[in-house]
Write an enzyme that holds these catalytic residues in place. Structure first.
Site, PDB file in Angstrom:
ATOM      1  N   CYS A   1     -10.078   5.662   1.352  1.00 41.76           N
ATOM      2  CA  CYS A   1      -8.880   5.521   0.705  1.00 41.76           C
ATOM      3  C   CYS A   1      -8.684   6.203  -0.621  1.00 41.76           C
ATOM      4  O   CYS A   1      -8.605   5.527  -1.730  1.00 41.76           O
ATOM      5  CB  CYS A   1      -8.558   4.146   0.762  1.00 41.76           C
ATOM      6  SG  CYS A   1      -6.514   3.811   0.325  1.00 41.76           S
ATOM      7  N   GLU A   2      -8.857   7.514  -0.537  1.00 38.35           N
ATOM      8  CA  GLU A   2      -8.820   8.232  -1.852  1.00 38.35           C
ATOM      9  C   GLU A   2      -8.336   9.603  -1.506  1.00 38.35           C
ATOM     10  O   GLU A   2      -8.727  10.271  -0.606  1.00 38.35           O
ATOM     11  CB  GLU A   2     -10.342   8.529  -2.403  1.00 38.35           C
ATOM     12  CG  GLU A   2     -10.828   7.192  -2.964  1.00 38.35           C
ATOM     13  CD  GLU A   2     -10.219   6.600  -4.439  1.00 38.35           C
ATOM     14  OE1 GLU A   2      -9.781   7.674  -5.118  1.00 38.35           O
ATOM     15  OE2 GLU A   2     -10.511   5.360  -4.644  1.00 38.35           O
TER      16      GLU A   2
END
Length: 461
Positions: A389-390
């Site tokens: 989640c980046e």
């Protein structure tokens, strides 16, 4: 990045801008310097390593998985030993360390460099002779130094006056005289990323040469007479292609060695020039061979010793990345392929920054290829990204893959042996991948895959 223009850096221990740059792009071709030496594309179009297909490896061990070509790693150890027959070649364990690799490098006649108690424990548990271990680190604890002394570690690299006092007290208590080196910060700006340049003045490692701390440290060790000062140590950084930094470093360290001789009448018998030799991550990188490195470093040392009227000391070097980096590739499975409004195509794989942080941390560049089959589709400039989640979760920034790449395909990223598994994390609670060694058509697990049970076992709340 196989199709990008060559860069501008050139040097006599390697360069950027090699002769093998391919135009036009062939998405099925393998550029030899990027891959382990036994990797081929088999008749069915899939990659094979050590005679074993990657589809079989993925089926047995899952993905993502680090695949180590054992014959490649061993051959690189032998290349360095042959190129430096009168030197001590220390494998820099921080690049990647596990018990199987310790045994491999020991069997091939190398020494081993560790920098923490955990690395030392791994080395000793695998049977590495303690006298062939060098112990680095800028903040070695009393417990770590005690263990090193009790084990009989061959060389301890001193990094601060506090550590000199600490080790001196421990050695005096035990009645031992350990061999030590003084790490010298020589003020060289290596041509590499700022986080892996280690010899300029404003950083945490070593004793400053310009400020006089390095000479003071050497005089302190000699005058107290408890520790056996064997020589000086310098390490200018990592992923270096330009030999000029080594030349400046050797000149300055050997000038200090002459100063020590003149002031104390002691001519130190050893010199450690560290490591940091660059490897090929993309077609922009053209690394030197060990033979070329040896020729250049020997010329530098011999010339400076002659100028200072010093006997030529026994040389040590510390290749880590140069041995294990090219010997490993990471095998991923594609999960999704997404074209964003014609701007870019994102190929998402089942790993990412948790198994290779270097792209995000150092802006490192990697290559990639479709591994489970060949393709006749047109090249597609894609970005290989992970599942985290980046937005910065990028594995390969730009690479030509076939336009028909799809979910379920296997993609391989070469050059991941150094600092990928050793810097891996559990970000987003993702278990770290397994490491598999392949040789003569057989694969064996050398580091097992973490499980969710492993993650939960540490969570005692």
């Amino acid at each position: 990045m196989r199709a990008h223009e060559a860069g501008a850096l050139h040097g006599d221990i390697g360069s950027r801008g090699p002769a093998w740059l391919r135009t036009p792009v062939d998405v099925n071709a393998l550029v030899p310097p990027l891959w382990p030496r036994t990797v081929t594309r088999a008749a069915d179009g899939a990659l094979a390593v050590g005679g074993l297909g990657v589809r079989e490896i993925a089926a047995e061990f899952g993905t993502p998985v680090y695949v180590l070509d054992e014959d490649d790693l061993r051959s690189r150890c032998r290349d360095f030993r042959a190129a430096f027959p009168d030197a001590d070649v220390y494998y820099a364990g921080k690049a990647f360390l596990c018990r199987a690799v310790v045994r491999m490098i020991a069997e091939e006649g190398l020494f081993l460099d560790v920098c923490t108690g955990g690395e030392l424990a791994t080395a000793l548990s695998a049977g590495m002779p303690a006298e062939r271990i060098g112990f680095h680190g800028n903040n070695k604890s009393v417990a770590e130094l005690t263990r090193a002394l009790d084990a009989g570690v061959g060389r301890i690299v001193l990094d601060s006056f506090t550590e000199i006092d600490r080790l001196t007290a421990l050695a005096r208590e035990r009645g031992v005289r350990p061999g030590v080196l003084i790490r010298v910060t020589v003020g060289v700006e290596a041509h590499t990323h700022e986080f892996i340049a280690t010899a300029h003045e404003d950083q945490k490692f070593g004793f400053s040469l310009a400020g006089g701390a390095a000479a003071a440290a050497a005089f302190k060790v000699i005058d107290e007479g408890v520790l056996d000062l064997r020589g000086l140590h310098s390490h200018i950084g990592s992923q270096i292609f330009d030999a000029s930094g080594f030349e400046v470093s050797a000149r300055r360290v050997l000038a200090l060695q002459a100063q020590i001789r003149d002031a104390r009448g002691v001519e130190l018998p050893e010199l450690d020039l560290g490591g940091g030799f660059g490897i090929a991550y993309t077609t922009q990188d053209d690394p030197a061979t060990p033979q070329e490195l040896a020729k250049r470093l020997r010329k530098i040392v011999d010339g400076e010793c002659a100028a200072e009227r010093l006997a030529v000391p026994r040389l040590s070097i510390e290749p880590g990345r140069a041995i294990v980096g090219p010997a490993v590739f990471t095998l991923y499975e594609v999960g999704t392929v997404k074209n964003v409004d014609g701007i870019r195509t994102y190929v998402s794989v089942d790993g990412g920054m948790s198994d290779n942080i270097r792209t995000a941390l150092y802006d490192a560049s990697y290559s990639a290829t479709l591994a489970s089959r060949a393709s006749t589709a047109e090249p597609l400039l894609a970005r290989v990204v992970g599942k985290h989640c980046e937005s910065g979760d990028i594995v390969v920034k730009d690479e030509f893959l076939p336009a028909d790449v799809q979910a379920g395909d296997l993609v391989a990223v070469p050059g991941t042996g150094a600092y990928c598994r050793s810097m891996a994390s559990n970000y987003n609670h993702v278990p770290r991948p397994a490491v598999v060694a392949v040789r003569a058509g057989r694969a064996r697990l050398i580091v097992r895959r973490e499980t969710e049970e492993d993650l939960l076992a540490l969570d005692v709340g």
